[in-house]
Design a protein around this motif. Structure first.
Motif, PDB file in Angstrom:
ATOM      1  N   THR A  52      79.828 -80.104  -9.755  1.00  0.00           N
ATOM      2  CA  THR A  52      80.515 -79.212 -10.682  1.00  0.00           C
ATOM      3  C   THR A  52      81.873 -78.739 -10.159  1.00  0.00           C
ATOM      4  O   THR A  52      82.870 -78.805 -10.894  1.00  0.00           O
ATOM      5  N   PRO A  53      81.995 -78.258  -8.919  1.00  0.00           N
ATOM      6  CA  PRO A  53      83.328 -77.836  -8.458  1.00  0.00           C
ATOM      7  C   PRO A  53      84.337 -78.979  -8.462  1.00  0.00           C
ATOM      8  O   PRO A  53      85.496 -78.795  -8.872  1.00  0.00           O
ATOM      9  N   GLU A 104      84.163 -65.000  -9.934  1.00  0.00           N
ATOM     10  CA  GLU A 104      84.816 -64.971  -8.629  1.00  0.00           C
ATOM     11  C   GLU A 104      84.149 -65.975  -7.687  1.00  0.00           C
ATOM     12  O   GLU A 104      84.822 -66.671  -6.913  1.00  0.00           O
ATOM     13  N   LYS A 105      82.820 -66.053  -7.752  1.00  0.00           N
ATOM     14  CA  LYS A 105      82.104 -67.044  -6.945  1.00  0.00           C
ATOM     15  C   LYS A 105      82.580 -68.453  -7.303  1.00  0.00           C
ATOM     16  O   LYS A 105      82.851 -69.282  -6.428  1.00  0.00           O
ATOM     17  N   MET A 135      77.224 -65.256  -0.035  1.00  0.00           N
ATOM     18  CA  MET A 135      76.322 -64.205   0.436  1.00  0.00           C
ATOM     19  C   MET A 135      76.467 -62.932  -0.386  1.00  0.00           C
ATOM     20  O   MET A 135      75.499 -62.182  -0.579  1.00  0.00           O
ATOM     21  N   ALA A 136      77.667 -62.669  -0.888  1.00  0.00           N
ATOM     22  CA  ALA A 136      77.872 -61.488  -1.735  1.00  0.00           C
ATOM     23  C   ALA A 136      77.306 -61.693  -3.132  1.00  0.00           C
ATOM     24  O   ALA A 136      77.000 -60.730  -3.835  1.00  0.00           O
ATOM     25  N   THR A 143      88.588 -71.350   3.107  1.00  0.00           N
ATOM     26  CA  THR A 143      87.870 -71.765   4.309  1.00  0.00           C
ATOM     27  C   THR A 143      86.366 -71.690   4.066  1.00  0.00           C
ATOM     28  O   THR A 143      85.888 -71.066   3.113  1.00  0.00           O
ATOM     29  N   ARG A 144      85.612 -72.325   4.956  1.00  0.00           N
ATOM     30  CA  ARG A 144      84.156 -72.251   4.866  1.00  0.00           C
ATOM     31  C   ARG A 144      83.679 -70.811   5.060  1.00  0.00           C
ATOM     32  O   ARG A 144      82.716 -70.377   4.420  1.00  0.00           O
ATOM     33  N   ALA A 145      84.350 -70.062   5.915  1.00  0.00           N
ATOM     34  CA  ALA A 145      83.976 -68.662   6.106  1.00  0.00           C
ATOM     35  C   ALA A 145      84.165 -67.859   4.821  1.00  0.00           C
ATOM     36  O   ALA A 145      83.336 -67.005   4.473  1.00  0.00           O
ATOM     37  N   GLU A 146      85.252 -68.133   4.094  1.00  0.00           N
ATOM     38  CA  GLU A 146      85.484 -67.444   2.821  1.00  0.00           C
ATOM     39  C   GLU A 146      84.431 -67.847   1.795  1.00  0.00           C
ATOM     40  O   GLU A 146      83.941 -67.012   1.023  1.00  0.00           O
TER      41      GLU A 146
END
Length: 601
Positions: free
Chosen positions: A492-493, A190-191, A213-214, A204-207
């Motif tokens: 990598t992404p 998921e990351k 962080m999770a 988004t950057r927030a997402e």
């Protein structure tokens, strides 16, 4: 079980190659050990300085008959894996007293987090930090007050640097004390999905921040199978951890009990007792072959292809890329842990972990069972797992069968018959590729090259829509002489998105990829590097390059390639900022990637 012929052959080849250097090393170790416990030779004033702050331990230290353990710690709050070490000195001192010994923090070593510096200028100090750690640990132990050393370190360059130091002080015993992985957080797949979505502008950057962080959420090692957790596997397979100690979570009673047991064992193997086990004798060719076997069986980090030769050289053992290649062909891939699979190290441990894996490798003749370890009984004890029952620590037989064959399989029915790491050679030099997480249809690529001198330039080209056809992305002038050989993990992404679009894409570089590198075929550590006039410096945009992992070749097909003059790059931007100016001497003197990119050995 008879030792597998390939394991025996490679070991004999390393032994023959290392005969002179290993012999000289062992002579130095024996000479230092023959002098006896170090504190006996210190003057009273020298000793008084060393013991002045030791309060209740002063009488025992002054008498000099009880073992004194030196702690070398990489504690800091920046690394989640090292934060648990904050409380270890008090725990270790108390355990040492119960064992009739004393313990002192001999010194601290720097420990940087590659997860923080990925894609940033600080990453250009990362590889060199290994040699700084070795130097700092050497300073800590140079006081010559210790009968054994406890090394507190986990992550990427820290363990290799500490091993180099331990080997240099090979006349004293060494026990490595792990801290364990953090508990599982956001699943790694998921990351990765959110990272790829952000690279395409679909998150988004927030997402992205919420996902990161999770994933990285508490004390302990990051839970993917990168360099840090590969280090922990190595320390167990090489016999420098207590059996089963690597992947117990921080802050648990079992973790604390194992730390206390490590202290007790360290006191038992000093020259003051009757089971003297200097680490220089443990770190022989068998230990390093066992380490490489573990690397292949678990699909571990490519960074260890750099670190293991440097570590081995410190103990007089000479490794070559052909050793990695030959062992990879003989050792099956038995584990699927992210990025080679979806599971994390906690799931790997729950599936049977290292006790099962080591037992299987021993039964298949793929490990040296008689290698020296801190346990004193070869590798057999490492088939066992620790248990804490009513406050008492014991070891019992590990599982005879895998508890999850999607994560961990027997040696007889592995995920694939080879370890998935290949040496590459050709007119572009020597390098390595890890294919354990790469789809078979991507093991061979022949395509035009696009040449870049930084990963920022690659990302800028991607955002500009420049990649519309099959491409071999060449990122050169990323070797140790050029800029300290940073990891290029931030690519990598970007490259993964291109693969997902159906393009055939590969990376070729004289730099490194992260221990978390995955599905993108990447020829890395190419040597000689471009900054030394290596073949990558003769490539031009549009040249056809063929990367053939099964054949182990990396070739430019241009007819005039060998006659070209190498490009000379302006590397002045790498010389200053974020501490880089302090490492100019390292960049000038560092060795090539194929021998470990080392400065101090």
């Amino acid at each position: 079980m008879t030792l597998h012929p390939a394991i025996a052959h490679v070991t004999d080849r390393i032994r023959a190659r290392s005969e002179r250097s290993r012999g000289d090393y062992l002579d130095r170790v024996a000479k230092a050990a023959a002098a006896g416990p170090a504190r006996a030779h210190l003057g009273c004033g020298n000793q008084a300085h060393a013991y002045a702050a030791m309060d209740r331990d002063k009488p025992s230290l002054a008498e000099g008959r009880a073992p004194n353990l030196g702690l070398v710690t990489a504690y800091n709050d920046m690394l989640s894996a090292h934060q648990p070490y904050e409380g270890y000195p008090a725990l270790i001192r108390a355990a040492a007293r119960r064992a009739g010994a004393t313990a002192q923090v001999a010194g601290g070593v720097p420990a940087m987090c590659d997860g923080v510096t990925q894609g940033e200028p600080g990453m250009e100090l990362s590889l060199f930090s290994r040699d700084v750690i070795a130097l700092a640990a050497g300073v800590a132990l140079s006081h010559n007050c210790y009968d054994a050393a406890l090394f507190l370190g986990v992550c990427d360059k820290i363990v290799p640097g500490l091993i180099i130091a331990a080997a240099t002080f090979g006349h004293i015993p060494a026990v490595f004390v792990p801290a364990g992985p953090m508990t599982s957080g956001l699943p790694n797949e998921e990351k990765a999905r959110v990272r790829n979505a952000h690279a395409e502008g679909k998150a988004t950057r927030a997402e992205l921040m919420a996902a990161e962080m999770a994933s990285y959420h508490g004390p302990g090692t990051c839970t993917f199978y990168g360099t840090a957790n590969t280090n922990q596997m190595l320390m167990e397979v090489m016999g420098l951890h207590l059996p089963g100690a690597s992947f117990i979570n921080p802050g648990t009673p079992l973790r604390e009990a194992l730390t206390e047991a490590a202290v007790t064992r360290a006191t038992q193997i000093t020259a003051l007792g009757n089971d003297f086990r200097p680490v220089g004798e443990i770190l022989d060719e068998r230990a390093y072959v066992n380490g490489i076997v573990g690397l292949m069986a678990t699909g571990g980090s490519t960074n260890l292809v750099l670190h293991l030769p440097a570590m081995a050289r410190a103990s007089g053992v000479l490794l070559d890329l052909e050793d990695f290649d030959d062992l990879s062909q003989a050792v099956p891939l038995m584990a699927k842990v992210y990025p080679n699979g979806m599971a994390d190290v906690n799931a790997f441990h729950a599936a049977g972990g290292l006790p099962f894996l080591i037992g299987q490798l021993l039964d298949a003749g793929l490990l040296h069972p008689d290698a020296k370890t801190i346990t004193g009984e070869g590798l057999a004890p490492y088939r066992q797992e620790p248990r804490l029952t009513e406050g008492r620590l014991s070891w019992t037989d590990g599982p005879a069968e895998t508890l999850n064959d999607r994560i961990l399989r027997p040696a007889a029915t592995p995920f694939q018959p080879t370890g998935g790491l290949r040496q590459l050679h050709g007119n572009l030099g020597r390098g390595v590729i890890k294919v354990s997480a790469v789809a078979p249809e991507r093991h061979v690529i022949q395509a035009p090259v696009r040449i870049f001198h930084s990963q920022d330039a690659v990302r800028a080209a991607f955002k500009a829509g420049a990649f519309t056809a099959d491409t071999v992305v060449v990122v050169r002038f990323q070797g140790p002489r050029a800029n300290g050989m940073p990891e290029l993990h931030s690519l990598t992404p970007t490259l993964s998105v291109l693969l997902d679009r159906g393009l055939q894409v590969a990376l070729v570089t004289d730099g490194r990829m992260s221990g978390a590198s995955g599905k993108v075929p990447a020829a890395i550590h190419v040597s000689p590097e471009a900054a030394c006039g290596g073949p990558l410096a003769r490539l031009r945009d549009g040249d056809i390059v063929r990367l053939d992992a099964p054949a182990g070749t990396l070739t430019c097909l241009a007819a005039d390639f060998d006659s070209r003059a190498p490009v000379i790059a302006d590397l002045s931007d790498n010389a200053h900022g974020i501490g880089r100016e302090l490492f100019e001497a390292f960049r000038r003197t560092v060795g090539p990637a194929e021998t470990g990119a080392a400065v101090v050995v």
